[in-house]
Design an enzyme around this catalytic site. Structure first.
Site, mmCIF file in Angstrom:
data_model
loop_
_atom_site.group_PDB
_atom_site.id
_atom_site.type_symbol
_atom_site.label_atom_id
_atom_site.label_comp_id
_atom_site.label_asym_id
_atom_site.label_seq_id
_atom_site.Cartn_x
_atom_site.Cartn_y
_atom_site.Cartn_z
ATOM 1 N N SER A 292 21.142 27.872 -1.917
ATOM 2 C CA SER A 292 19.824 27.314 -1.292
ATOM 3 C C SER A 292 19.388 26.526 -2.789
ATOM 4 O O SER A 292 19.543 26.920 -3.724
ATOM 5 C CB SER A 292 19.011 28.226 -1.130
ATOM 6 O OG SER A 292 17.393 27.548 -0.836
ATOM 7 N N TYR B 261 13.676 35.965 -1.295
ATOM 8 C CA TYR B 261 14.693 34.934 -1.063
ATOM 9 C C TYR B 261 15.082 34.051 -2.464
ATOM 10 O O TYR B 261 16.254 33.647 -2.657
ATOM 11 C CB TYR B 261 14.101 34.152 0.039
ATOM 12 C CG TYR B 261 14.945 33.073 0.459
ATOM 13 C CD1 TYR B 261 16.124 33.303 1.500
ATOM 14 C CD2 TYR B 261 15.049 31.614 0.202
ATOM 15 C CE1 TYR B 261 17.065 32.448 1.925
ATOM 16 C CE2 TYR B 261 16.154 30.537 0.627
ATOM 17 C CZ TYR B 261 16.933 30.910 1.518
ATOM 18 O OH TYR B 261 17.935 29.983 1.879
#
Length: 297
Positions: free
Chosen positions: A160, A173
């Site tokens: 990501s 995250y």
């Protein structure tokens, strides 16, 4: 008879195109799209996820494309379950397996609440870390030895943009994707000479159940087509992006063509652990006495 003095072949190990793949989080979203894209490109696919019913649906879609599909109902954080799943995937075809895994796609992941770290729920925070870091570690631990024994293989981590920069929310995250990138770079540095190729692949902002639940994307009208992630995964499976092994790639900005051109333009030495697109601490400026240390390793 005199011994031959011919020079031995040099250069990086040539890794054959992948024929089989194991995709985690394959029951929906990006994982499903990648699994189907790989099947459409001619790969047999082991599908791993927790939802048996959804896995069966994806399995039927893979078979409709003329490829073999293996359903592995498994939680990626369960060490014993992962070991059993990989054992099934690597079993001979006569026993229902794929005979080995040439490409591992670590896609399964989750995100925590969009709050500062001091407001985070401890259990949720750690569960995100376990899914996004422990899960890929367990898959790598059980899949990579077989790859190396067969002369090489490939690993894609669905990473990501949050793995490359600081975030003000969803700290688990943020941290987990950064750690995942380090894991990928470790695999590249330690396994490249033995035929292991790795890619940290960020899909941009794709419409999924996860992104739909995030306040950060409220009102968003521009999304990254999932087909770009599928295209990059297929090209990597074929070996056409091996020059970018160890790189962080973001398909909202990168294409297979641009990546190949960049590798050529930078005259990247295959396997160089100091190659571009790796995590580094930047110098404070031209006069920073640590400039060479920070940028040279």
């Amino acid at each position: 008879m005199a011994e031959s003095t011919d020079a031995q072949p040099s250069g990086p190990v040539q890794v054959a195109p992948a024929r089989t793949a194991l995709v985690t989080g394959a029951s929906r979203g990006i994982g499903r799209a990648v699994a189907l894209g790989l099947a459409g490109a001619g790969l047999d696919v082991a599908l791993l996820a927790r939802d048996a019913e959804r896995l069966a649906e994806v399995s039927r879609e893979v078979r409709a494309l003329g490829r073999r599909a293996l359903e592995l109902v498994c939680d990626v954080t369960d060490a014993d379950a992962v070991a059993d799943a990989v054992r099934l995937a690597e079993a001979p075809a006569a026993e229902g397996g794929l005979g080995g895994v040439d490409l591992l796609v670590n896609n399964a992941g989750r995100i925590d609440a969009e709050v500062p770290v001091w407001e985070a729920d401890p259990d949720e925070w750690w569960q995100v870390m376990e899914t996004n870091v422990r899960g890929p570690f367990l898959l790598v631990r059980h899949v990579v030895p077989g790859m190396l024994a067969r002369g090489g293989g490939r690993v894609i981590d669905l990473n990501s943009g949050s793995g490359s920069h600081d975030m003000t929310y969803s700290s688990a995250y943020n941290l987990s994707k950064t750690a995942l990138m380090r894991l990928g770079h470790h695999l590249h540095a330690t396994g490249f000479a033995r035929g292991l190729r790795t890619l940290e692949l960020a899909p941009g902002v794709v419409t999924t159940d996860m992104t739909a639940s995030m306040r950060a994307h409220d009102g968003r009208t521009e999304w990254t087509p999932v087909e770009r992630t599928v295209e990059a995964a297929v090209e990597f499976a074929r070996g056409d992006l091996d020059a970018c092994s160890g790189w962080f790639v973001r398909v909202s900005d990168d294409t297979p063509e641009s990546l190949r051109a960049l590798a050529v333009a930078r005259d990247v030495v295959a396997g160089d652990v100091a190659a571009p697109r790796h995590l580094r601490v930047l110098p404070a400026g031209d006069a920073d006495p640590m400039t060479d240390v920070l940028t040279g390793r």
